[in-house]
Scaffold this active site. Structure first.
Site, short mmCIF file in Angstrom:
data_model
loop_
_atom_site.label_atom_id
_atom_site.label_comp_id
_atom_site.label_asym_id
_atom_site.label_seq_id
_atom_site.Cartn_x
_atom_site.Cartn_y
_atom_site.Cartn_z
N CYS A 106 0.86 -1.18 0.00
CA CYS A 106 0.00 0.00 0.00
C CYS A 106 0.90 1.22 0.00
O CYS A 106 1.55 1.53 1.01
CB CYS A 106 -0.91 0.00 1.23
SG CYS A 106 -1.99 1.44 1.34
N GLU B 229 -3.97 1.13 -6.23
CA GLU B 229 -3.05 0.11 -6.74
C GLU B 229 -2.94 0.28 -8.25
O GLU B 229 -3.87 0.77 -8.90
CB GLU B 229 -3.56 -1.30 -6.41
CG GLU B 229 -3.47 -1.68 -4.94
CD GLU B 229 -2.04 -1.89 -4.46
OE1 GLU B 229 -1.11 -1.85 -5.29
OE2 GLU B 229 -1.85 -2.09 -3.24
#
Length: 345
Positions: A2, A127
């Site tokens: 992340c 992402e």
């Protein structure tokens, strides 16, 4: 992993969105600590600051450990034992912490065993999917209820806006060797990716570029309570909460978000994948388009609205998956757990 998030709620709305019930069943809102430092953003990266929840007892030894506070901390954990005079001299990346090594790596183990657990708050995280023409970003978040609204409500009314993504984290407090202000920092725990997130990473994984990962998401207030209440829930029990989740949705967004200096609602706006990647006025995002038009008049720092409800057309069926939590269970079978103690962070 992340590496980029969004958290665009105003400070007051963030507090309301984190309402909870304490040990006595009373409805509470976490109090802010250093609220003036918080800056909403649609594009947060490591080394920036972001809001986290933690137990009040970390700051006040006589406090009820079930009480929560909000604090703005820097993303990228600086261990309390770091001896250099400048935290930027830390030679390794601590923005993420893999769940299968967090109880063995010295950067995280000490803080974790001392109960320094936090919940990192975000609208969602980004992402990137590797494609032939480059990388396509996606925005990933909790499914939103039908009554989620883009209208702000006043006072202590029940929060009906955007449901925040709640990610498990570890924090620590570093004191400069020569004295000075204490620096609070955090890392986001990551786990093997669920099927949905693996879909985004499938090209990298097939190319042998590592295992797909995602943040360890705490789904529901009971999971949040157990993770934060270090005095009642020891590490040995808390780490069992660290699992992948299938309860997420996502949509593609513009490559505008690739530049971390870009900080407008366009970062999270859904796009129609195609030749031009332009916003398309479909029933599922008409609410968002109206909100974006209004939000463009000011930056998140000047006018922070709760995000509107979105729907995703990119939901995949969940499938059983063996996760890195098995490694934790192996460790727990070999290690003992000291009793939680009252202490200051």
């Amino acid at each position: 992993m992340c590496g980029r998030t969004a958290c665009s709620l105003a400070a007051d709305n963030l507090r309301r969105a984190c309402a909870y019930r304490d040990r006595r069943g009373r409805h509470r809102q976490p109090e802010w600590v250093r609220q003036e430092r918080y800056q909403p953003s649609y594009n947060k990266g490591p080394q920036s600051s972001g809001p986290v929840l933690l137990s009040r007892r970390h700051l006040h030894q006589d406090a009820d450990s079930s009480e929560r506070v909000l604090m703005d901390m820097r993303w990228g954990l600086v261990p309390s034992w770091f001896k250099q005079d400048n935290p930027s001299k830390l030679q390794f990346n601590t923005s993420n912490c893999r769940s299968d090594t967090m109880l063995s790596k010295s950067s995280y183990k000490g803080a974790l065993l001392k109960g320094k657990r936090c919940v990192v708050l975000a609208d969602g995280f980004y992402e990137w999917q590797q494609q032939s023409g480059g990388k396509q970003p996606y925005f990933i978040y909790f499914p939103q209820t039908k009554d989620a609204t883009d209208k702000e409500t006043e006072g202590d009314e029940e929060w009906k806006g955007w449901r925040l993504l709640t990610m498990a984290g570890i924090f620590d407090c570093w004191e400069p060797p020569g004295g000075g202000e204490m620096l609070y920092t955090y890392t986001i725990i990551t786990v093997d990716a669920s099927k949905d997130v693996s879909f985004i990473h499938h090209r990298q994984v097939r190319a042998g570029k590592g295992v797909a990962e995602m943040p360890a998401i705490l789904d529901g207030d009971e999971a949040i309570r157990k993770w934060l209440d270090f005095a009642e829930v020891p590490t040995q029990e808390a780490v069992k909460l660290i699992q992948p989740t299938e309860n997420i949705v996502f949509h593609p967004v513009s490559t505008f978000v690739n530049n971390i200096r870009n900080n407008t609602p366009e970062c999270v706006a859904p796009i129609e994948l195609g030749a031009k990647k332009e916003l398309k006025a479909t029933p599922s995002n008409k609410v968002m388009l109206g909100w974006l038009k209004k939000s463009q008049e000011s930056s998140p720092q000047k006018k922070e609205n709760d995000l509107p409800k979105w729907t995703s057309q990119f939901i995949h069926n969940p499938s059983p998956k063996k996760t890195s939590a098995d490694v934790l269970q192996q460790w727990l079978g070999k290690q003992g757990q000291p009793a939680a103690k009252k202490h200051k962070a």
